[in-house]
Design an enzyme around this catalytic site. Structure first.
Site, PDB file in Angstrom:
ATOM      1  N   HIS A  97       0.823  -1.215   0.000  1.00  0.00           N
ATOM      2  CA  HIS A  97       0.000   0.000   0.000  1.00  0.00           C
ATOM      3  C   HIS A  97       0.851   1.257   0.000  1.00  0.00           C
ATOM      4  CE1 HIS A  97       0.352  -0.194   4.526  1.00  0.00           C
ATOM      5  NE2 HIS A  97       0.302   1.111   4.411  1.00  0.00           N
ATOM      6  N   ASP A 119       0.393  -7.767   1.678  1.00  0.00           N
ATOM      7  CA  ASP A 119       0.764  -6.348   1.683  1.00  0.00           C
ATOM      8  C   ASP A 119       2.287  -6.208   1.657  1.00  0.00           C
ATOM      9  OD1 ASP A 119       0.609  -3.615   1.794  1.00  0.00           O
ATOM     10  OD2 ASP A 119       0.165  -3.518   3.937  1.00  0.00           O
ATOM     11  N   GLN A 143       0.967   5.883  12.207  1.00  0.00           N
ATOM     12  CA  GLN A 143       0.952   6.501  10.885  1.00  0.00           C
ATOM     13  C   GLN A 143       2.348   6.957  10.487  1.00  0.00           C
ATOM     14  OE1 GLN A 143      -1.962   9.592  11.610  1.00  0.00           O
ATOM     15  NE2 GLN A 143      -3.445   8.490  10.378  1.00  0.00           N
ATOM     16  N   GLY A 144       2.733   6.629   9.261  1.00  0.00           N
ATOM     17  CA  GLY A 144       4.060   6.988   8.791  1.00  0.00           C
ATOM     18  C   GLY A 144       5.068   5.871   8.956  1.00  0.00           C
ATOM     19  N   ASP A 145       4.700   4.829   9.707  1.00  0.00           N
ATOM     20  CA  ASP A 145       5.608   3.698   9.929  1.00  0.00           C
ATOM     21  C   ASP A 145       5.359   2.548   8.963  1.00  0.00           C
ATOM     22  OD1 ASP A 145       7.053   4.797  12.101  1.00  0.00           O
ATOM     23  OD2 ASP A 145       5.428   4.295  13.470  1.00  0.00           O
ATOM     24  N   SER A 146       4.257   2.575   8.216  1.00  0.00           N
ATOM     25  CA  SER A 146       3.957   1.495   7.271  1.00  0.00           C
ATOM     26  C   SER A 146       5.160   1.190   6.397  1.00  0.00           C
ATOM     27  CB  SER A 146       2.791   1.889   6.358  1.00  0.00           C
ATOM     28  OG  SER A 146       1.555   1.623   6.945  1.00  0.00           O
TER      29      SER A 146
END
Length: 264
Positions: free
Chosen positions: A82, A128, A217-220
């Site tokens: 993603h 993913d 958020q931002g660590d994906s």
């Protein structure tokens, strides 16, 4: 709670799309997931790329960090599907060797090719995973990819380290510097109780029953490490560091052969 990808929103328009969609847990700040999330590598601490030279981050066309990644070869980066699909390949950059996003240290490299795991639709459905082939080699030590012989690394209770530059709290400020946190691997049965869509073949969970430590958020796309081996890629979750809701990661060992095919 809605599920949340863990990437960071790239722009206001993307943020609106993300609000109406699904939201990953460990690194999303870009725009695909839904709402809910807490800290940036919540409960973690500042880390050093001297200890984690394989940790990298992704930037969009405006140079904004929105996801993480991990070097698996001198010109190969594993990240979340993603994350790879959130930005046009022409705009996507991988930044290596830069602890502080405000500095100009390290390397900024464009992407020549993007491989997406077959069957990927959205994080909560599994697969993913992406591998980015860089246009240039970078001089940093890559992580070793866990494979079928590393089943002990996935045993419940195994302490793993998640690394990233994401938000410090749900909807809060992003970290300017790389951070890390230790989280225990959660059993497949317990993760299945927490998330109905959990698939033990393509996913794994890590976190404490009481919450408090997690990716956000931002660590994906960032790595979940045991020693020098990457066992997971930050994918999704519900909120960030919430009790009873561990972070969900892509199970790297399932794709070990495919990852190697994409590397040098």
């Amino acid at each position: 709670m809605p599920q949340r990808y863990r990437r960071a929103p790239i722009a206001a328009a993307l943020a609106l799309v993300a609000a109406a969609a699904f939201v990953p847990s460990a690194g999303a700040d870009v725009a695909t997931p839904r709402a809910g999330a807490q800290p940036n590598i919540v409960g973690g601490e500042e880390a050093s790329l001297a200890d984690h030279p394989y940790a990298v981050f992704l930037t969009d066309g405006g140079g904004h960090q929105y996801c993480g990644g991990v070097l698996v070869g001198s010109r190969s980066v594993a990240t979340a599907a993603h994350c790879a699909l959130a930005v046009r390949r022409a705009d996507l950059r991988v930044v290596a060797g830069r602890e502080d996003k405000r500095s100009r240290d390290g390397w900024e490299v464009s992407v020549r090719d993007v491989w997406i795991a077959p069957g990927y639709q959205e994080p909560s459905a599994g697969n993913d995973l992406a591998v980015l082939t860089l246009r240039d080699r970078v001089p940093y030590r890559p992580a070793t990819v866990a494979d079928a012989d590393d089943s002990e690394l996935y045993a419940a209770g195994t302490k793993a380290t998640v690394i990233g530059w994401g938000r410090m709290s749900a909807g809060g400020a992003r970290s300017n510097t790389v951070r890390s946190a230790q989280v225990p691997v959660v059993s497949d049965s317990d993760c299945g109780k927490a998330f109905r869509s959990y698939d033990a073949t393509t996913m794994l969970c890590a976190g404490y029953p009481e919450g408090g430590v997690d990716a956000c958020q931002g660590d994906s796309g960032g790595p979940l490490m045991v020693g020098s081996r990457v066992i997971g890629i930050v994918s999704w979750g519900e909120g960030c560091a919430e009790a009873g809701k561990p972070g969900v990661y892509t199970r790297v060992s399932t794709y070990a052969d495919q990852i190697r095919e994409q590397t040098d």
